[in-house]
Write a protein that holds these residues in place. Structure first.
Motif, PDB file in Angstrom:
ATOM      1  N   LEU A 163      10.068   5.651   0.154  1.00 42.53           N
ATOM      2  CA  LEU A 163      10.153   5.573   1.054  1.00 42.53           C
ATOM      3  C   LEU A 163      10.839   5.688   2.360  1.00 42.53           C
ATOM      4  O   LEU A 163      11.910   5.293   2.211  1.00 42.53           O
ATOM      5  CB  LEU A 163       9.382   4.639   1.202  1.00 42.53           C
ATOM      6  N   PHE A 164      10.630   4.930   4.036  1.00 46.94           N
ATOM      7  CA  PHE A 164      11.856   5.311   4.719  1.00 46.94           C
ATOM      8  C   PHE A 164      12.825   3.686   4.481  1.00 46.94           C
ATOM      9  O   PHE A 164      13.687   3.676   4.952  1.00 46.94           O
ATOM     10  CB  PHE A 164      10.948   5.407   6.222  1.00 46.94           C
ATOM     11  N   GLU A 165      11.642   2.759   4.650  1.00 50.63           N
ATOM     12  CA  GLU A 165      12.630   1.189   4.586  1.00 50.63           C
ATOM     13  C   GLU A 165      13.280   0.608   3.542  1.00 50.63           C
ATOM     14  O   GLU A 165      13.303  -0.384   3.100  1.00 50.63           O
ATOM     15  CB  GLU A 165      11.250   0.468   5.462  1.00 50.63           C
ATOM     16  N   THR A 196       0.666  -1.173  -0.210  1.00 48.36           N
ATOM     17  CA  THR A 196      -0.413   0.036  -0.188  1.00 48.36           C
ATOM     18  C   THR A 196       0.728   1.264  -0.084  1.00 48.36           C
ATOM     19  O   THR A 196       0.455   2.358  -0.519  1.00 48.36           O
ATOM     20  CB  THR A 196      -0.712  -0.026   0.886  1.00 48.36           C
ATOM     21  N   GLU A 197       1.541   1.318   0.998  1.00 45.68           N
ATOM     22  CA  GLU A 197       2.636   2.163   0.974  1.00 45.68           C
ATOM     23  C   GLU A 197       3.625   2.370  -0.693  1.00 45.68           C
ATOM     24  O   GLU A 197       3.671   3.797  -0.768  1.00 45.68           O
ATOM     25  CB  GLU A 197       3.608   2.092   2.325  1.00 45.68           C
ATOM     26  N   VAL A 198       3.488   1.341  -0.970  1.00 44.05           N
ATOM     27  CA  VAL A 198       4.440   1.923  -2.382  1.00 44.05           C
ATOM     28  C   VAL A 198       3.176   2.430  -3.965  1.00 44.05           C
ATOM     29  O   VAL A 198       3.715   3.276  -4.293  1.00 44.05           O
ATOM     30  CB  VAL A 198       5.162   0.619  -2.545  1.00 44.05           C
ATOM     31  N   ASP A 228      25.062   6.286  10.276  1.00 43.85           N
ATOM     32  CA  ASP A 228      24.955   5.729  11.816  1.00 43.85           C
ATOM     33  C   ASP A 228      24.934   6.864  11.982  1.00 43.85           C
ATOM     34  O   ASP A 228      25.952   7.168  13.037  1.00 43.85           O
ATOM     35  CB  ASP A 228      25.601   4.775  12.268  1.00 43.85           C
ATOM     36  N   THR A 229      23.786   7.490  12.380  1.00 44.00           N
ATOM     37  CA  THR A 229      24.320   8.513  13.655  1.00 44.00           C
ATOM     38  C   THR A 229      22.923   8.147  15.023  1.00 44.00           C
ATOM     39  O   THR A 229      23.350   8.713  16.152  1.00 44.00           O
ATOM     40  CB  THR A 229      22.667   9.497  13.252  1.00 44.00           C
ATOM     41  N   GLU A 230      23.183   6.853  14.850  1.00 44.59           N
ATOM     42  CA  GLU A 230      22.827   5.981  15.851  1.00 44.59           C
ATOM     43  C   GLU A 230      21.478   6.053  16.998  1.00 44.59           C
ATOM     44  O   GLU A 230      21.292   5.990  18.273  1.00 44.59           O
ATOM     45  CB  GLU A 230      24.160   5.934  17.500  1.00 44.59           C
ATOM     46  N   VAL A 231      20.346   6.782  16.155  1.00 48.94           N
ATOM     47  CA  VAL A 231      19.057   7.358  16.359  1.00 48.94           C
ATOM     48  C   VAL A 231      18.118   7.789  15.505  1.00 48.94           C
ATOM     49  O   VAL A 231      19.330   7.957  14.543  1.00 48.94           O
ATOM     50  CB  VAL A 231      19.353   8.679  17.716  1.00 48.94           C
ATOM     51  N   TYR A 232      17.461   7.725  15.541  1.00 50.16           N
ATOM     52  CA  TYR A 232      16.459   8.328  14.219  1.00 50.16           C
ATOM     53  C   TYR A 232      16.800   9.511  14.266  1.00 50.16           C
ATOM     54  O   TYR A 232      15.368  10.088  15.689  1.00 50.16           O
ATOM     55  CB  TYR A 232      14.744   7.965  14.982  1.00 50.16           C
ATOM     56  N   SER A 233      16.687  10.550  13.732  1.00 48.84           N
ATOM     57  CA  SER A 233      17.458  11.732  14.216  1.00 48.84           C
ATOM     58  C   SER A 233      16.812  12.520  13.419  1.00 48.84           C
ATOM     59  O   SER A 233      15.990  13.372  14.707  1.00 48.84           O
ATOM     60  CB  SER A 233      18.608  11.938  13.296  1.00 48.84           C
ATOM     61  N   ASN A 234      15.500  11.954  12.513  1.00 49.99           N
ATOM     62  CA  ASN A 234      14.727  12.588  11.704  1.00 49.99           C
ATOM     63  C   ASN A 234      13.369  13.392  12.759  1.00 49.99           C
ATOM     64  O   ASN A 234      12.666  14.099  12.331  1.00 49.99           O
ATOM     65  CB  ASN A 234      14.075  12.473  10.803  1.00 49.99           C
ATOM     66  N   THR A 235      12.654  12.384  13.205  1.00 49.80           N
ATOM     67  CA  THR A 235      11.641  12.481  13.999  1.00 49.80           C
ATOM     68  C   THR A 235      11.761  12.426  15.753  1.00 49.80           C
ATOM     69  O   THR A 235      11.406  12.233  16.485  1.00 49.80           O
ATOM     70  CB  THR A 235      11.453  10.688  14.113  1.00 49.80           C
ATOM     71  N   GLY A 279      14.665  10.335   5.538  1.00 50.22           N
ATOM     72  CA  GLY A 279      15.254  10.578   7.274  1.00 50.22           C
ATOM     73  C   GLY A 279      16.541  11.713   6.860  1.00 50.22           C
ATOM     74  O   GLY A 279      16.007  12.271   6.010  1.00 50.22           O
ATOM     75  N   CYS A 280      16.933  12.361   8.077  1.00 46.57           N
ATOM     76  CA  CYS A 280      17.479  13.435   8.030  1.00 46.57           C
ATOM     77  C   CYS A 280      17.227  13.541   6.711  1.00 46.57           C
ATOM     78  O   CYS A 280      17.832  15.190   5.993  1.00 46.57           O
ATOM     79  CB  CYS A 280      18.123  13.343   9.089  1.00 46.57           C
ATOM     80  N   LEU A 281      18.694  13.283   6.445  1.00 50.24           N
ATOM     81  CA  LEU A 281      19.698  13.455   4.596  1.00 50.24           C
ATOM     82  C   LEU A 281      18.218  13.883   4.076  1.00 50.24           C
ATOM     83  O   LEU A 281      19.205  14.813   3.004  1.00 50.24           O
ATOM     84  CB  LEU A 281      20.338  12.505   4.160  1.00 50.24           C
ATOM     85  N   GLY A 317      26.542  15.850  11.540  1.00 45.57           N
ATOM     86  CA  GLY A 317      28.310  14.812  10.782  1.00 45.57           C
ATOM     87  C   GLY A 317      27.406  14.470   9.666  1.00 45.57           C
ATOM     88  O   GLY A 317      28.173  14.051   8.471  1.00 45.57           O
ATOM     89  N   GLU A 318      26.101  13.975   9.828  1.00 42.64           N
ATOM     90  CA  GLU A 318      25.707  13.152   8.115  1.00 42.64           C
ATOM     91  C   GLU A 318      25.698  13.999   7.273  1.00 42.64           C
ATOM     92  O   GLU A 318      25.858  13.497   5.813  1.00 42.64           O
ATOM     93  CB  GLU A 318      23.903  12.909   8.836  1.00 42.64           C
ATOM     94  N   ALA A 319      25.503  15.506   7.371  1.00 45.67           N
ATOM     95  CA  ALA A 319      25.437  15.764   6.217  1.00 45.67           C
ATOM     96  C   ALA A 319      27.009  16.349   5.456  1.00 45.67           C
ATOM     97  O   ALA A 319      27.447  15.852   4.429  1.00 45.67           O
ATOM     98  CB  ALA A 319      25.617  17.722   6.289  1.00 45.67           C
ATOM     99  N   GLY A 334      19.592   5.886   6.477  1.00 50.35           N
ATOM    100  CA  GLY A 334      19.983   6.459   8.194  1.00 50.35           C
ATOM    101  C   GLY A 334      20.342   4.744   8.587  1.00 50.35           C
ATOM    102  O   GLY A 334      19.852   3.795   8.049  1.00 50.35           O
ATOM    103  N   ASP A 335      20.235   5.140  10.449  1.00 54.12           N
ATOM    104  CA  ASP A 335      20.816   3.262  10.866  1.00 54.12           C
ATOM    105  C   ASP A 335      19.169   2.706  10.903  1.00 54.12           C
ATOM    106  O   ASP A 335      18.950   1.302  10.854  1.00 54.12           O
ATOM    107  CB  ASP A 335      21.301   3.874  12.660  1.00 54.12           C
ATOM    108  N   GLY A 336      18.410   3.622  11.108  1.00 52.14           N
ATOM    109  CA  GLY A 336      16.734   3.121  11.660  1.00 52.14           C
ATOM    110  C   GLY A 336      16.762   2.677   9.543  1.00 52.14           C
ATOM    111  O   GLY A 336      15.907   1.805  10.107  1.00 52.14           O
ATOM    112  N   GLY A 337      16.846   3.464   9.179  1.00 59.81           N
ATOM    113  CA  GLY A 337      16.064   2.706   7.492  1.00 59.81           C
ATOM    114  C   GLY A 337      16.693   1.632   6.918  1.00 59.81           C
ATOM    115  O   GLY A 337      16.341   0.602   6.166  1.00 59.81           O
ATOM    116  N   THR A 338      18.030   0.865   8.050  1.00 53.19           N
ATOM    117  CA  THR A 338      19.018   0.370   7.403  1.00 53.19           C
ATOM    118  C   THR A 338      18.219  -0.874   8.069  1.00 53.19           C
ATOM    119  O   THR A 338      18.970  -2.006   7.882  1.00 53.19           O
ATOM    120  CB  THR A 338      20.781   1.031   7.117  1.00 53.19           C
TER     121      THR A 338
END
Ligand SMILES: Cc1ncc(C[n+]2csc(CCOP(=O)(O)OP(=O)(O)O)c2C)c(N)n1
Lengths: 413, 303
Positions: free
Chosen positions: B67-69, A87-89, B126-133, B45-47, B22-24, B98-102
């Motif tokens: 998307l994120f994933e 769905t998302e995609v 790898d920012t070791e957190v979900y920076s964006n959210t 993500g942030c980037l 750092g990510e930028a 990011g690390d979350g997305g990976t």
């Protein structure tokens, strides 16, 4: 060339004649035979596409998204849970205006888990921005796929071709498979106006804030509203070139003087036509409106084709829980402020593969002549199954048939 | 400890990252090393957010966000399409997330991409957190770090788990090249990106990038903190080609720091440093660093 073929095999054959550059799908019953057939065609060198085995439907959809954005004609297929996982995609593909084509082998959605046919899966995704077309038989499913690529690429809107799971995907039919030349004549090579390449770098899928998001959504709406013309033109051109009747967005059957009109989509229409033929012989003024495209929703056309009927029965294999059949609600929307409005009733049939027999349709049809209420009805409810469920209701009689706009009582003003 | 800014043509200035991000800096280093003939698939993500607010874009290379994933899957589709259209010579394909997305939500897609053997370089910032959210915990958050979803409290010590070992997961999938890098050492990033892109098949580079607001550091401290992570042994920098370690960055004796010194630079560990139980917790973290030092032979000099 005419041949007796299983629906899935025929569709796979036609898809490969459409020369997709990238094919990626994840197996799920009842779509599996399509993917398996495409795998065979690929292994034999007859499908000359990048053929990718994804690890989920979410990824399968994402892979065709990436491929399409790179300028490749891209195809996928799924059903039910697979479609929901995508769905998302799906929203993303549409939002990015990527002309992906997908077959949906329609199947019920869980829970309860059920592999059999209904149309809840694709109807639940009606707002994701894809064109939705529904095939009545295998031949139509084949023809629709060729048109789908052409429509998608002309409009930059993705298209899903919905065919009833098992009923069409697993049935043997005589089908006329067009030659490569015939397909090529209708479907020119994919020539996207922009795609990912270092030669002309574009940014796709950027973030839009409150200042721009709404405009982009409106443009998508506009594109969808403009789509009927192209869908109709392609249908007409296809009909002219192949000599096979197509029917555009809505295809009337015996509608001329019909007082009662039955509306539906997909494979149910075959049985419905047989019933209507019999009823016509018996003197009943009844006809059918076959819905081939639910998105874009041809609202004016619905109005014009139905406004002379006394009553309309919408038979569908899906439901918006707590309301009624989804298509039925949408058809009601064609009659806001109309001078003449038929009584419109919603009949929920065939969920989760429940057989819809000729008798069921006949009973619905005849009830429409006898009972002019506007109602929501479940057809063929099995009381034993109701009694066995955990969430037994004390009284479900009213639920089986609900009058949705009762007439005012005498004395009410 | 100043680091030369990488002059970038491909990721332009004018993005909206935090000062000292750092990510930028890492992303700019990666794209400059890769050059213009690439196609990038970027996860949410942030980037993505700080480079592409419609209708502007900081990217001067073809770039797509979906998307994120699904960055790994979108990149797979791009790579297959280039092959099918006989355009493979045109561009190298890079997926980035990011690390979350990976490590979390994109794990399945990441695995699929590696397993299928696509010719793609996957870069994890790898920012070791979900920076964006807003700095929630991810699978790569280190032990005892405070995050907004693993807060330190009366009963908790911050994140209760160790970093997921993604590089090993990538190696076990048969990735042709797996490396870790740090934004503290940009020249090392450049060399690794170039090397990765010279090989065909799936490649994975995980770049450790301090997140200024997420870790509670001053914006001028990014590079110092990044280097301290490396020199404590918590973030070993290594390269693995076809399963064999071919190089590690040695910790110079005079640059070596304890994990406690590294933790002291960041607010996310302040509860550990303050608490009476802190010594025990720090010992546990130090033992992670010690294990890395031993496993990768991080001390001593390069042969
Ligand atoms: C399916 C889905 N779930 C959640 C989110 C919300 N979300 C967007 S970015 C993000 C975190 C990103 O973290 P990371 O991958 O580490 O990248 P960073 O921002 O740190 O660069 C989350 C949770 C989303 N966009 N999509």
């Amino acid at each position: 060339m005419k041949a007796i073929m299983e629906g899935s095999q025929a569709v796979a054959q036609v898809v490969s004649l459409c020369k997709p550059n990238v094919v990626c799908a994840y197996p799920i019953t009842p779509q599996t035979h399509i993917v398996e057939r495409l795998a065979i065609l690929h292994s034999e060198g007859k499908l000359k596409a990048g053929f990718v085995l994804a690890e989920s439907e979410h990824s399968a959809a994402s892979i065709v998204l990436g491929a399409s954005a790179t300028g490749a004609r891209s195809y996928t297929a799924t059903s039910s849970q697979g479609l929901l996982l995508m769905t998302e995609v799906m929203f993303n593909i549409a939002g990015m205006r990527l002309p992906v084509v997908m077959t949906v082998a329609n199947r019920a959605v869980s829970a309860p888990i059920n592999i059999w046919n209904d149309q809840q899966d694709s109807m639940s995704l009606r707002d994701c921005g894809w064109i939705q077309m529904y095939a009545e038989d295998v031949q139509e499913a084949c023809d629709m796929h060729i048109q789908a690529f052409r429509i998608a690429e002309e409009l930059n809107i993705p298209v899903m071709v919905c065919m009833d799971g098992f009923v069409l995907t697993h049935s043997m039919e005589v089908v006329d498979i067009p030659s490569q030349d015939e397909v090529d004549e209708i479907l020119p090579p994919f020539a996207p106006s922009y795609f990912l390449t270092p030669k002309d770098p574009v940014t796709l899928g950027s973030m839009a804030g409150p200042d721009a998001y709404m405009e982009i959504r409106m443009l998508l709406h506009k594109a969808m509203k403009d789509a009927p013309r192209v869908i109709q033109d392609v249908s007409d051109e296809f009909e002219e070139k192949t000599g096979r009747h197509q029917g555009g967005l809505l295809d009337p059957y015996e509608l001329e003087d019909a007082e009662i009109v039955l509306v539906s989509m997909g494979s149910l229409l075959g049985t419905m036509k047989d019933v209507v033929d019999q009823l016509r012989d018996e003197g009943y003024p009844i006809g059918i409106l076959k819905v081939r495209t639910t998105r874009p929703f041809p609202r004016e056309k619905f109005h014009d084709l139905l406004c002379n009927a006394r009553a309309v029965a919408v038979l569908e294999k899906d439901i918006s829980l707590g309301l009624e059949g989804i298509l039925c609600s949408e058809i009601r929307s064609a009659f806001c402020r109309a001078a003449k409005t038929p009584n419109i009733s919603s009949f929920i049939v065939g969920l989760g593969g429940r057989d819809v027999r000729e008798d069921d349709i006949r009973n619905i049809a005849i009830s429409m002549f006898e009972n002019d209420s506007c109602r929501v009805e479940f057809v063929g409810i099995n009381k034993e199954a109701l009694a066995a469920a955990h969430w037994r209701a004390e009284d479900y009689t009213e639920c089986i048939s609900t009058d949705v706009c009762p007439k005012p009582e005498k004395g009410d003003s | 400890m100043a680091v030369e800014e990488v002059e970038s043509r491909l990721l332009a200035y004018g993005h909206t990252a935090c000062a000292g991000c750092g990510e930028a800096l890492a992303a700019r280093t990666v794209i400059e090393a890769a050059g213009p003939d690439v196609i990038i698939a970027n996860a949410t993500g942030c980037l993505e957010v700080f480079t592409t607010r419609f209708p502007r874009s900081a990217w001067r290379v073809p770039w797509i966000h979906s998307l994120f994933e699904n960055a790994a899957s979108v990149a797979s589709g791009i790579e297959v399409a280039l092959k099918a259209l006989e355009r493979s010579d045109e561009a190298k394909v890079i997926a980035q997330a990011g690390d979350g997305g990976t490590a979390d939500i994109g794990m399945g897609a990441f695995s699929g991409m590696l397993e299928r053997g696509h010719d793609i370089l996957y870069v994890c910032y790898d920012t070791e957190v979900y920076s964006n959210t807003g700095f929630q915990r991810s699978g790569l958050t280190p032990l005892y770090a405070h995050t907004t979803t693993s807060p330190a409290g009366e009963l908790t010590w911050g994140n209760a788990t160790r970093k997921k070992d993604l590089p090993s997961i990538a190696v076990d999938h048969g990735a042709v090249y797996v490396a870790t890098a740090s934004v503290g050492y940009p020249q090392d990033i450049t060399r690794k990106v170039k090397k990765a892109l010279s090989l065909s098949g799936p490649k994975y580079i995980q770049i450790h990038c301090p997140c200024v607001p997420g870790w509670g550091i001053e914006s001028h401290m990014t590079i110092r903190v990044a280097r301290a992570a490396v020199n404590s042994g918590l973030i070993p920098l290594f390269e693995i080609v076809e399963g064999n370690i071919i190089g590690v960055r040695k910790i110079k004796e005079d640059e070596r720091v304890s994990v406690e010194e590294y933790m002291k630079l960041q607010k996310r560990f302040s509860h550990v440093l303050k608490s009476p139980r802190g010594k025990d917790l720090i010992r546990q973290v130090q033992s992670i660093a010690n294990l890395n030092i031993e496993k990768f032979g991080l001390l001593g000099i390069n042969e």
